[in-house]
Design a protein around this motif. Structure first.
Motif, short mmCIF file in Angstrom:
data_model
loop_
_atom_site.label_atom_id
_atom_site.label_comp_id
_atom_site.label_asym_id
_atom_site.label_seq_id
_atom_site.Cartn_x
_atom_site.Cartn_y
_atom_site.Cartn_z
N ALA A 169 1.04 -1.12 0.51
CA ALA A 169 0.30 0.38 0.10
C ALA A 169 0.90 1.32 0.26
O ALA A 169 0.76 2.35 -0.68
CB ALA A 169 -0.87 0.22 0.89
N ALA A 170 1.74 1.21 0.65
CA ALA A 170 2.90 2.13 0.35
C ALA A 170 4.06 2.41 -0.71
O ALA A 170 3.54 4.31 -1.29
CB ALA A 170 3.51 2.12 1.72
N LEU A 171 4.05 1.65 -1.73
CA LEU A 171 4.39 1.94 -3.09
C LEU A 171 3.06 2.46 -3.16
O LEU A 171 3.23 3.71 -4.52
CB LEU A 171 4.68 0.83 -3.26
N GLU A 172 1.72 1.78 -3.53
CA GLU A 172 0.65 1.86 -4.64
C GLU A 172 0.48 3.31 -4.35
O GLU A 172 0.37 4.41 -5.66
CB GLU A 172 0.10 0.96 -4.07
N ILE A 173 0.63 3.65 -3.08
CA ILE A 173 -0.45 5.57 -2.71
C ILE A 173 0.71 6.59 -2.96
O ILE A 173 0.78 7.40 -3.15
CB ILE A 173 -0.78 5.29 -1.62
N SER A 174 2.07 6.02 -3.14
CA SER A 174 2.94 7.22 -3.04
C SER A 174 3.15 6.87 -4.58
O SER A 174 3.50 8.62 -5.17
CB SER A 174 4.43 6.25 -2.65
N LEU A 175 3.16 5.94 -5.68
CA LEU A 175 2.86 5.61 -6.97
C LEU A 175 2.60 7.14 -7.33
O LEU A 175 2.40 7.72 -8.31
CB LEU A 175 2.97 4.65 -7.35
N LEU A 176 0.95 7.35 -6.40
CA LEU A 176 0.25 8.30 -7.19
C LEU A 176 0.42 9.68 -7.57
O LEU A 176 0.19 10.79 -7.72
CB LEU A 176 -1.48 8.18 -6.62
#
Length: 252
Positions: A169-176
């Motif tokens: 989740a940390a990666l996915e939200i950061s990619l936004l």
């Protein structure tokens, strides 16, 4: 010690660097049996990061070691390794994430990607960056044109163009934050605060929006409770997701 926000960001950079430096795909990623989803690699990374925070004299709330109260006005919310199941399976999508709170308010955040793939940073009120370069979230305004990251299993198709599931989740939200996707939906039984808080600050500083079930990002509750999270590049996409039939599966 009275910390300024840049000093807290630097501390976060040191901590996440140490967390990732101590482990790799060949580390022992077997389950400890102590906490839900905890691997021995998580514990090793936590010990490395925790040492910096203890030496700095700040409070710590870590996924792996819980709460350490050192009487500071600063609290570090730490996920030493987010995506440890990926690490255990040699899937190269995992991160180390930390959010620094001052008097209960998030002021600095770091999400560092494994394999020297880069680092997201943010200071409250000063924007977000990836590898030191300013980032802004996508301007996509139509859900039907959006790429959406999903955690868990949505009950039905919500109208996006494409979806991705990376397992962190940390990666996915950061990619936004840098426009690599347009939204993130948690369709599981919820995320813990260490899973999303650092990335949420990064996304908000990049122009995005985050909705956390029954909590306030500006004064987050620090406990082991799980909350559903929806994040998006802008309010149009967030509102479109939240108004879709079946949105109770996100927040119900």
């Amino acid at each position: 010690m009275e910390w300024n926000h840049k000093q807290l960001l630097d501390l976060g950079l040191q901590v996440t660097d140490s967390c990732l430096a101590t482990v790799n795909e060949s580390s022992d990623w077997s389950a400890t049996g102590e906490l839900r989803g905890q691997h021995f690699g998580d514990v090793v990374a936590d010990e490395a990061g925790l040492q910096h925070l203890v030496d700095a004299g700040v409070n710590v709330f870590s996924e792996e070691s819980g709460l350490l109260d050192q009487g500071s006005t600063v609290t570090a919310v730490l996920d030493p390794i987010d995506g440890s199941t990926n690490a255990a399976r040699e899937i190269p999508y995992w991160t180390s994430a930390i959010c620094l709170l001052q008097r209960g308010e998030p002021v600095a955040a770091v999400v560092r990607l494994s394999g020297s793939a880069g680092v997201f940073t943010a200071i409250r009120g000063q924007g977000a960056a990836f590898n030191g370069r300013k980032v802004v979230s996508s301007s996509t305004s139509l859900l039907k044109k959006s790429v959406v990251f999903v955690n868990g299993y949505p009950r039905h198709y919500l109208g996006w163009a494409q979806m991705r599931a990376l397992g962190s989740a940390a990666l996915e939200i950061s990619l936004l934050a840098k426009g690599s996707g347009d939204a993130f939906i948690d369709c599981s039984d919820g995320l813990a605060v260490w899973d999303y808080l650092a990335a949420a600050l990064i996304l908000v500083e990049a122009g995005g929006v985050v909705d956390v079930q029954n909590d306030d990002l500006l004064a987050p509750t620090l406990d082991r409770g799980r909350r559903k999270v929806v994040a998006a590049c802008n309010s149009q996409i967030l509102n479109a997701l939240m108004s879709e039939p079946g949105d109770a599966s996100l927040h119900g």
